[in-house]
Write a protein that holds these residues in place. Structure first.
Motif, short mmCIF file in Angstrom:
data_model
loop_
_atom_site.label_atom_id
_atom_site.label_comp_id
_atom_site.label_asym_id
_atom_site.label_seq_id
_atom_site.Cartn_x
_atom_site.Cartn_y
_atom_site.Cartn_z
N LYS A 4 0.82 -1.21 0.00
CA LYS A 4 0.00 0.00 0.00
C LYS A 4 0.86 1.27 0.00
CE LYS A 4 -4.05 1.86 -0.14
NZ LYS A 4 -4.85 1.72 -1.37
N LEU A 5 2.00 1.23 0.66
CA LEU A 5 2.90 2.39 0.67
C LEU A 5 3.29 2.78 -0.75
CD1 LEU A 5 5.35 1.74 3.65
CD2 LEU A 5 4.10 3.87 3.21
N GLU A 6 3.62 1.81 -1.54
CA GLU A 6 4.05 2.08 -2.91
C GLU A 6 2.97 2.82 -3.69
OE1 GLU A 6 5.55 -0.44 -6.84
OE2 GLU A 6 5.48 -1.41 -4.88
N LEU A 7 1.71 2.40 -3.50
CA LEU A 7 0.60 3.03 -4.22
C LEU A 7 0.28 4.41 -3.68
CD1 LEU A 7 -1.82 -0.03 -4.54
CD2 LEU A 7 -0.41 0.96 -6.34
N MET A 8 0.28 4.54 -2.36
CA MET A 8 -0.13 5.81 -1.74
C MET A 8 0.87 6.93 -2.01
SD MET A 8 -1.65 4.39 1.90
CE MET A 8 -2.76 5.73 2.36
N LEU A 9 2.15 6.60 -2.01
CA LEU A 9 3.17 7.63 -2.18
C LEU A 9 3.18 8.21 -3.59
CD1 LEU A 9 6.08 6.10 -0.08
CD2 LEU A 9 4.63 8.05 0.52
N LYS A 10 2.66 7.43 -4.55
CA LYS A 10 2.58 7.93 -5.93
C LYS A 10 1.63 9.12 -6.05
CE LYS A 10 3.54 3.52 -8.28
NZ LYS A 10 2.95 2.43 -9.10
N ASP A 11 0.63 9.16 -5.18
CA ASP A 11 -0.40 10.19 -5.27
C ASP A 11 -0.18 11.35 -4.31
OD1 ASP A 11 -1.71 8.59 -7.14
OD2 ASP A 11 -2.80 7.51 -5.58
N GLU A 12 0.91 11.32 -3.54
CA GLU A 12 1.14 12.37 -2.55
C GLU A 12 2.06 13.46 -3.09
OE1 GLU A 12 -0.19 13.00 0.33
OE2 GLU A 12 -1.47 11.23 0.24
N SER A 13 1.61 14.71 -2.97
CA SER A 13 2.44 15.83 -3.43
C SER A 13 3.42 16.28 -2.34
CB SER A 13 1.56 17.01 -3.85
OG SER A 13 0.70 17.37 -2.77
N ASN A 14 3.00 16.15 -1.07
CA ASN A 14 3.88 16.53 0.05
C ASN A 14 4.14 15.29 0.89
OD1 ASN A 14 5.11 17.55 2.37
ND2 ASN A 14 3.99 19.49 2.23
N GLU A 34 6.60 14.44 2.87
CA GLU A 34 7.06 14.60 4.25
C GLU A 34 5.88 14.82 5.20
OE1 GLU A 34 9.64 17.88 6.64
OE2 GLU A 34 10.68 16.91 4.95
N ASP A 35 4.93 15.64 4.80
CA ASP A 35 3.74 15.87 5.63
C ASP A 35 2.93 14.57 5.80
OD1 ASP A 35 4.11 18.42 6.32
OD2 ASP A 35 2.44 19.27 5.20
N TRP A 36 2.78 13.85 4.68
CA TRP A 36 2.02 12.59 4.74
C TRP A 36 2.68 11.61 5.70
CZ3 TRP A 36 2.96 7.45 3.85
CH2 TRP A 36 1.84 6.62 3.79
N TYR A 37 4.00 11.50 5.61
CA TYR A 37 4.72 10.62 6.53
C TYR A 37 4.47 11.02 7.99
CZ TYR A 37 7.76 8.03 3.24
OH TYR A 37 8.26 7.18 2.29
N LYS A 38 4.59 12.30 8.26
CA LYS A 38 4.46 12.79 9.63
C LYS A 38 3.07 12.48 10.19
CE LYS A 38 5.13 16.94 12.47
NZ LYS A 38 5.46 18.38 12.47
N ILE A 39 2.04 12.80 9.42
CA ILE A 39 0.66 12.55 9.86
C ILE A 39 0.41 11.06 10.07
CG2 ILE A 39 -1.77 12.69 9.13
CD1 ILE A 39 -0.94 15.31 7.64
N THR A 40 0.87 10.27 9.10
CA THR A 40 0.65 8.82 9.16
C THR A 40 1.37 8.19 10.35
OG1 THR A 40 0.39 8.74 6.75
CG2 THR A 40 0.87 6.65 7.87
N LEU A 41 2.61 8.61 10.58
CA LEU A 41 3.36 8.06 11.71
C LEU A 41 2.69 8.38 13.04
CD1 LEU A 41 7.01 8.77 10.51
CD2 LEU A 41 6.01 6.53 10.92
#
Length: 665
Positions: free
Chosen positions: A104-114, A116-123
């Motif tokens: 799922k990480l591979e798919l989700m990161l393709k659609d993320e523009s930011n 670093e923010d996505w990582y922070k929120i998800t973590l």
């Protein structure tokens, strides 16, 4: 201390040798006291969550998904925490990430523009979920479950309080550093798998891992890597256990069932067993036979050519005839099995193509028997004997199969008493009046019933696999394993006969009937359930029986809840072969600190759709029993063991204080 002085002194004298050994682990009064405090505290934690599954039948994709989503529990935990702050779409995505982090990480990161923010929120979200699901365990237990690469970091994050000003920067810096040094993906994967692990404390498999579905070997690999599991053997499991032990009748039956469901890949690819000798044999003796009654039931998505289907049908018929011969040998060898009515090959009129059953003559649908000698129908031909030697060698030398079956013996049993639940796959043999049936075992004719019967069967099954240096005992054990698969009084089978021959060769359905043991007539009777629970040393007021084996026909209104909740049948149809009968695709019984919950599952489309389209298994939850007071570890079997340990440590303290044992400073 609330221990009677005279009882303590008597116990000290009796257990002094044991206490001296215990003193090596706790060499001082201080250490013994610390452990008593620790164990006493654990007794007051909420009991761990148990999940019960049964009749998986090789359907590895839905089974693995149910393990990953904890039968819907993980999504409910996410809702508990974020239900008021996240959209349903975001909850769905977060749940899928926890189930399948790498993909799922591979798919989700393709659609993320930011990113670093996505990582922070998800973590932050994953840490919050992990903190929530780990809260009912001791730090020590959680520490043992932590992934090695991130153990220290996760422990710091789980037990930190980010709202405290003096630690807020410390907490945030850990998160940012994980992202900055490029370890966010690995950390997300690690903590997602930790969440999966912590949500289920113990998994119970109530039989039938094998047959029908395409990936029993994958299911077994998954179970071997699971953190806490026990297995109660089903009739299909015991069949494979007999095959791995070297029982030729079991080997032939395993191959027949795999051919019937076009599931030979499990044999060849899963276990590396060479089926070329069987294919060669079938082509030689059945080359002009279309074997129409033996066409495989294809329930998978795999496409087969007409040529492939014909070959499988020929292999199917060839091994079925060999099976009937080998079964005849066992029945003749073990007269006390009382299965002479299954000696059908000698009841055939080969000239007329008919068979006499119970005084009635039936015409056979198939009269082509090129390998049967009518004068000696159970004798294997030279070619059949050579074939079975090759197949037996392949089964005995399959490293993966032997590893899986050894695991079944190590983690499995005929039944299990666990936390006031009695788990067994099929039934307890009963008489027509509902009393426990006495069954003769062994040439001496000794009779066993109830718990003693299951205990005896288990011992003999183990001898059939492990007694390599005692050929006579091993052969008898293997014959008993075969009997457990198909015998009249087998608690794993639970029917008067298995009408395999009739279904292949006789059109009249009256001959296909398999009469169930009276157990199945009485299983909705509270008194019967209470008597069985007492037989196994459980309190009928608080205990339950948990079964699989017979699919619950939910779509016809049948309930899995029997005897006002005393008996639960949780075979809901994991196997596609049964979903037409059940109307659902499996049950999970959940026993947590709040009570018993039954979850029914809708059919699972595929792992690919679960990842790409976030199609989870739709599950319906029914609360069966709700505790007035939340159950604690002290109320469980583990609690009993901990109380015994506390008692021993208290005795060690007294021994130190009385000078019977010296502290080791």
């Amino acid at each position: 201390m609330a221990l009677a002085e005279e009882n303590l002194t008597e116990g000290l004298e009796y257990d002094l040798k044991y206490l001296k050994l215990l003193s090596n682990q706790y060499p001082t009064i201080a250490e013994a006291c610390t452990e008593i405090i620790n164990l006493q505290a654990i007794l007051n934690l909420p009991k761990g969550t148990e999940h019960f599954l049964t009749d998986i039948h090789g359907e590895y994709e839905p089974f693995i998904h149910v393990l990953k989503n904890a039968s819907g529990v993980i999504k409910r935990k996410i809702n508990d925490i974020f239900g008021n702050s996240l959209r349903k779409k975001d909850i769905k995505s977060l749940a899928t990430l926890i189930y399948y982090p790498e993909q799922k990480l591979e798919l989700m990161l393709k659609d993320e523009s930011n990113i670093e923010d996505w990582y922070k929120i998800t973590l932050y979200r994953l840490i919050e979920i992990c903190r929530y699901v780990s809260s009912k365990y001791t730090r020590s237990k959680v520490r043992k479950a932590l992934p090695k690469d991130f153990a220290y970091i996760i422990e710091e994050l789980l037990h930190e309080q980010p709202d405290r000003l003096d630690k807020e920067e410390y907490y945030s810096e850990i998160i940012m550093t994980i992202i900055r040094i490029g370890r966010a993906n690995e950390f997300i994967t690690a903590i997602s798998k930790l969440i999966q692990r912590l949500v289920v404390d113990r998994l119970h498999i109530v039989g039938d891992i094998f047959d029908r579905g395409p990936g029993a070997d994958i299911v077994m690999d998954t179970l071997m890597n699971y953190h806490s599991v026990d297995i109660q053997w089903g009739n299909h499991d015991i069949l494979w256990m007999g095959a791995a032990a070297g029982s030729e009748a079991c080997i032939a039956t395993v191959l027949r069932i795999c051919a019937r469901y076009a599931n030979l890949d499990t044999i060849e690819d899963g276990y590396g067993i060479n089926l070329l000798p069987l294919a060669t044999f079938a082509l030689e003796f059945y080359k002009n036979d279309d074997c129409l009654n033996f066409k495989p039931k294809i329930e998978s998505d795999k496409n087969y050519s007409e040529k492939d289907i014909k070959l499988i049908a020929q292999m199917h018929k060839a091994i079925a005839i060999i099976q009937f011969k080998l079964e005849g040998e066992i029945i003749k060898r073990r007269s006390h099995f009382n299965m002479e009515d299954r000696l059908l090959l000698e009841k055939i009129n080969y000239g007329e193509g008919t068979i006499d059953l119970e005084g009635k003559n039936y015409k056979l649908k198939d009269i082509h028997f090129p390998t049967i000698d009518p004068k000696n129908p159970y004798e294997l031909t030279i070619e059949e004997r050579e074939l079975m030697e090759k197949l037996k060698s392949s089964f005995l030398n399959s490293e993966k199969l032997q590893k899986h079956i050894s695991f079944l013996f190590a983690k499995g049993s005929m039944y299990l008493n666990y936390n006031s639940n009695l788990l067994y796959h099929g039934c307890i043999p009963l008489n027509e009046d509902g009393s426990l049936k006495k069954v003769k075992i062994g040439a001496t004719g000794r009779e066993y019933k109830g718990k003693e019967l299951l205990d005896r069967f288990e011992i003999l099954a183990r001898e059939g696999y492990f007694y390599k240096n005692n050929p006579e005992a091993k052969l008898y054990g293997m014959d008993v394993i075969w009997y457990l698969w198909t015998g009249t009084d087998s608690p794993l089978f639970g029917k008067n006969k298995m009408t395999t021959f009739e279904r292949y060769f006789i059109a009249e359905e009256e001959t296909h009937v398999e009469k169930k043991n009276p157990y199945f007539k009485y299983r909705d009777d509270e008194k019967m359930c209470a008597s069985i629970l007492k037989e196994f040393g459980l309190n009928p007021e608080s205990a339950h029986i948990i079964n699989g084996h017979i699919p619950v026909k939910s779509k016809k209104g049948e309930s899995p809840i029997k005897a006002k909740g005393k008996l639960l049948v949780i075979d809901g149809g994991f196997s596609r072969a049964y979903q037409g009968q059940t109307g659902i695709a499996g049950y999970t019984l959940i026993y947590n600190s709040y009570g018993l919950v039954l979850v029914s599952h809708e059919p699972f489309e595929s792992t690919q759709k679960a990842i790409e389209e976030e199609k989870d298994i739709l599950s319906t939850t029914v609360v069966l029993e709700q505790e007035v007071e939340r159950k604690r570890v002290g109320d469980t079997d583990i609690g009993i063991e901990l109380k015994q340990q506390i008692r021993a440590l208290e005795m060690l303290l007294e021994a130190y204080r009385k000078g019977l044992i010296k502290e080791q400073r």
